[in-house]
Design an enzyme around this catalytic site. Structure first.
Site, PDB file in Angstrom:
ATOM      1  N   ASP A 156       3.337  -2.510   1.529  1.00 24.88           N
ATOM      2  CA  ASP A 156       2.594  -1.838   2.581  1.00 24.88           C
ATOM      3  C   ASP A 156       1.866  -2.960   3.344  1.00 24.88           C
ATOM      4  O   ASP A 156       1.007  -3.632   2.786  1.00 24.88           O
ATOM      5  CB  ASP A 156       1.599  -0.892   1.873  1.00 24.88           C
ATOM      6  CG  ASP A 156       0.605  -0.262   2.813  1.00 24.88           C
ATOM      7  OD1 ASP A 156       0.517  -0.674   3.978  1.00 24.88           O
ATOM      8  OD2 ASP A 156      -0.101   0.657   2.367  1.00 24.88           O
ATOM      9  N   LYS A 167      -7.294   6.685  -2.647  1.00 23.97           N
ATOM     10  CA  LYS A 167      -8.149   5.508  -2.887  1.00 23.97           C
ATOM     11  C   LYS A 167      -9.152   5.733  -4.032  1.00 23.97           C
ATOM     12  O   LYS A 167     -10.367   5.788  -3.825  1.00 23.97           O
ATOM     13  CB  LYS A 167      -8.875   5.103  -1.601  1.00 23.97           C
ATOM     14  CG  LYS A 167      -7.911   4.755  -0.467  1.00 23.97           C
ATOM     15  CD  LYS A 167      -8.558   3.968   0.640  1.00 23.97           C
ATOM     16  CE  LYS A 167      -7.562   3.472   1.661  1.00 23.97           C
ATOM     17  NZ  LYS A 167      -6.841   4.465   2.431  1.00 23.97           N
TER      18      LYS A 167
END
Ligand code: GTP
Length: 362
Positions: free
Chosen positions: A217, A158
């Protein structure tokens, strides 16, 4: 070949949709999410799938049973959530006789060629290979830097906007050597992305396999709707034999209409809409790019666009629901209410007034 499928996460953003159904059983193009993953694994030469479960495990076990698509299924149960790494360690006894095995996030839909990534892994000879897909915004994923030999020299989970090493991201699909089990701590939750991959990258044992094609996802409502769209485009229109569609209603392709669905006159359903079994849609309704769970009822003249409606929810008449909104199981949306902009209504709530800003109604 064995595959370990991680199927135990909490799924924060989509969790409020259902209190009875784990994310792995959410419908995508009218089939449970896990079916898409399992069919692909079976086609890819996997003979045994190990499913790491905790939250709502019983519902998953009841649905899948001991075999599916010619694969044996073994359940690895956790008493408490162990993150993305802990379940691999926990299933260690089931995996340690394999030289290599596949690991995948159960909430990812992809048409990756499993045989090809396994072949790539053997050719490169590292301890782990991560499937990578190219995305416009890597900040929600693990972003990697590759060298000329496709070795991952940096893995950043991230990354902050503008700080990602590349647009190639971790797809949640891995080939691991059994020696990777030694990199995961026992008896505590662990993160593959934060604890294992950065270390393997440092030791030059991590490779990246760039895959192309379908990959979603399913973490947020927008991506859940995209997965539904893509799979409907792939499967084409589906219509259950016993669906009762009024002669003046229209179903726009690609859409999936499940068993015992009823659709009233002048309603227009689709495109890119999945309507599960036992859903009743009244007259003059518009339902577009949406996922409707089983048993939902939609009253006359209501419109639903880009939204997800949970099991047995009731949308009354002249209602408007839009923009990535989620309506939880058994919720009731009263006559003439408008809901827009990423609103989440928790299960069993009754909503009598319009909500026009993003918020969660508990
Ligand atoms: P968020 O809470 O929205 O981040 O979702 P998540 O819980 O699904 O987390 P994440 O996206 O990081 O999970 C990646 C994959 O690992 C998903 O397929 C999850 O189902 C799975 N997963 C996450 N946590 C656990 C866990 O504690 N145990 C098991 N068995 N699987 C997990």
């Amino acid at each position: 070949m064995k595959a370990l499928v991680l199927a135990g996460g909490f799924g924060t953003r989509l969790r409020p949709l259902s209190c009875t159904r784990p994310k792995m059983l959410f419908p995508v193009a009218n089939q449970p999410l896990i079916d898409w993953t399992f069919r692909r694994l079976s086609e890819g030469g996997v003979d045994t799938a190990i499913l790491a479960v905790n939250y709502m495990a019983e519902a998953i076990v009841r649905y899948l049973g001991p075999t599916k698509f010619d694969m044996g299924i073994i359940y690895s149960r956790e008493e408490r959530p162990l993150g993305t790494g802990g379940p691999i360690k926990r299933a260690g006894d089931l995996l340690k006789d394999e030289e290599i095995f596949l690991v995948l996030n159960g909430d990812v839909i992809s048409d990756i060629d499993y045989r090809r990534i396994v072949e790539f892994h053997r050719e490169r000879g590292g301890l782990a290979t991560i499937a990578l897909f190219r995305v416009p915004d890597p900040s929600r994923y693990g972003s990697v830097e590759l060298d000329a030999k496709e070795r991952i020299v940096r893995f950043v989970e991230k990354p902050e906007p503008g700080k990602a090493p590349s647009n190639l991201v971790n797809a949640g699909i891995y080939v691991l050597d059994r020696r990777v089990l030694d990199y995961i701590p026992s008896s505590r939750p662990a993160s593959t992305e934060k604890e294992v991959f950065p270390k393997l990258a440092e030791e030059r044992e991590l490779f990246g396999f760039e895959a192309r094609g379908l990959w979603v996802d399913i973490g947020i409502p927008e991506d859940y709707l995209i997965a539904n769209q893509l799979l409907l485009s792939k499967t084409g229109a589906q219509m259950a034999e016993d669906a009762k569609i009024d002669k003046d209603a229209r179903v726009l392709s690609p859409s999936a209409i499940g068993a015992s669905v009823e659709i009233g006159a002048d309603s227009v359903i689709g495109p890119h809409t999945s309507v599960s079994e036992h859903v009743r849609i009244g007259k003059g309704c518009r339902v577009e790019n949406s996922i409707i769970f089983p048993g939902v009822s939609i009253g006359d003249h209501s419109s639903i666009r880009n939204a997800i409606i949970g099991e047995n929810a009731s949308v009354e008449r002249w209602v408007k629901i839009e923009s990535g909104s989620l309506i939880g199981d058994y919720a009731v949306i009263a006559d003439s209410v408008t809901i827009t902009q990423g609103v989440t209504i928790c299960p069993s709530k009754r909503v009598e007034e319009s909500i026009l800003e993003p918020r969660q109604v508990m």
